[in-house]
Design an enzyme around this catalytic site. Structure first.
Site, PDB file in Angstrom:
ATOM      1  N   ASP A 116       0.852  -1.190   0.000  1.00  0.00           N
ATOM      2  CA  ASP A 116       0.000   0.000   0.000  1.00  0.00           C
ATOM      3  C   ASP A 116       0.889   1.241   0.000  1.00  0.00           C
ATOM      4  OD1 ASP A 116      -2.981  -0.908   1.935  1.00  0.00           O
ATOM      5  OD2 ASP A 116      -2.163  -1.655   0.057  1.00  0.00           O
ATOM      6  N   HIS A 167      -5.946   2.840  -4.973  1.00  0.00           N
ATOM      7  CA  HIS A 167      -6.132   3.028  -3.527  1.00  0.00           C
ATOM      8  C   HIS A 167      -6.898   4.309  -3.227  1.00  0.00           C
ATOM      9  CE1 HIS A 167      -5.416   1.649   0.451  1.00  0.00           C
ATOM     10  NE2 HIS A 167      -4.457   2.484   0.781  1.00  0.00           N
ATOM     11  N   HIS A 171      -8.346   8.791  -0.115  1.00  0.00           N
ATOM     12  CA  HIS A 171      -8.167   7.794   0.943  1.00  0.00           C
ATOM     13  C   HIS A 171      -9.288   7.827   1.982  1.00  0.00           C
ATOM     14  CE1 HIS A 171      -5.919   5.494   4.098  1.00  0.00           C
ATOM     15  NE2 HIS A 171      -5.402   4.915   3.029  1.00  0.00           N
ATOM     16  N   HIS A 267       3.568  -2.479   3.867  1.00  0.00           N
ATOM     17  CA  HIS A 267       3.591  -1.044   3.599  1.00  0.00           C
ATOM     18  C   HIS A 267       4.988  -0.626   3.160  1.00  0.00           C
ATOM     19  CE1 HIS A 267      -0.162  -1.182   5.950  1.00  0.00           C
ATOM     20  NE2 HIS A 267      -0.509  -0.188   5.169  1.00  0.00           N
TER      21      HIS A 267
END
Length: 296
Positions: A116, A167, A171, A267
């Site tokens: 991500d 993504h 957000h 991450h």
């Protein structure tokens, strides 16, 4: 009508649902809610613990679907098998093209590596170096902010055969956006457009819901845009840049939880992940795992 958020307090002790995304350092004024204060009665549990992607994306009528916000979680085990997830949903994840475990093979064990990317912390180029050295492909779920701020990294991801996934633009918790279909769609379409403008290629339609928050309605609306929602069957506390796990602890945590078909969420802001990535790939492959892309 005020939406309620399903609470699974005992499972939150496992800190799984909170590992879904690193703190988001965009300039957006939107700050998604993580209120887990109420519980909604649930209907019959789903019977499919390992949903796979259906063959087509039929448009789903969403007006009457439940928009209760649910936080993704999984329950770790030490048996190297697919972990249990929420078994009290009153709908099937696969009906909305939502997955958390990738396809498996009969002759080998597979892993699906995903990162991500809300913002860049200086580690992604080294991650890409390692993946290139090991000949492993991954999915990088990026925001509009990330595309604008790091065009050369995005181009490199695409040029080296990785998937650049969606993504969202700002957000948000996607169930918060379902009341207006244009607002909801723009969260994904803005990322698509920026990726197309930069690379001249269409974005493959894989979506990572921010924070792991979803609802039946938000999954259906994502499906209607042709996206597969990609959750995960492994994540850990790697996103806190001020409190990074040791390399030894991180390696043990990941290796102890490997299982066939696992979609791993890491991450890219994590120094620890960057430092151990090459050794992790070697260790996993020595145990008979091979890395695949989810579109394969």
């Amino acid at each position: 009508m005020q939406k309620k958020i399903i609470s699974f307090s005992i499972l939150l002790l496992l800190s799984i649902s909170l590992t879904s995304c690193s703190p988001f350092k965009n300039n957006s004024n939107e700050k998604p809610s993580l209120d887990n204060s109420t519980t909604k009665p649930l209907k019959e549990p789903i019977k499919d613990s390992n949903p796979q992607i259906k063959d087509n994306f039929s448009t789903i009528e969403t007006s009457n679907l439940d928009n209760t916000t649910i936080s993704w979680f999984f329950i770790p085990n030490d048996r190297h098998i697919t972990p249990n997830v929420n078994d009290k949903l009153n709908f099937n994840l696969k009906d909305y093209h939502a997955i958390y475990n990738g396809p498996t093979k009969t002759d080998s064990k597979t892993l699906y590596l995903t990162f991500d990317e809300g913002y860049e912390n200086g580690y992604t180029p080294k991650i890409l170096d390692t993946l290139k050295e090991k000949n492993v492909k991954a999915v990088f779920f990026v925001t509009s902010h990330y595309i604008k701020s790091n065009p050369d990294i995005i181009k490199r991801m695409a040029d080296e055969g990785h998937i650049v996934g969606n993504h969202t633009n700002t957000h948000p918790s996607m169930p918060d956006k379902t009341s207006n279909i244009s607002t909801f769609n723009d969260e994904l379409i803005d990322v698509e457009n920026k990726y197309k403008e930069l690379t001249n290629n269409d974005m493959l339609k894989f979506f990572r819901p921010p924070m792991g928050n979803y609802s039946e309605k938000s999954l259906a609306m994502t499906n209607n845009l042709g996206y597969t929602s990609v959750f995960w069957s492994f994540a850990y506390h790697d996103w806190d840049t001020d409190n990074q796990p040791t390399k030894e602890d991180a390696m043990k945590k990941i290796m102890d939880n490997l299982h066939d078909g696992s979609i791993l969420l890491l991450h890219a802001v994590s120094k620890t992940n960057t430092d151990i990535l090459g050794d992790f790939i070697d260790n996993a492959q020595s145990q008979g795992y091979e890395f695949q892309l989810i579109n394969q």
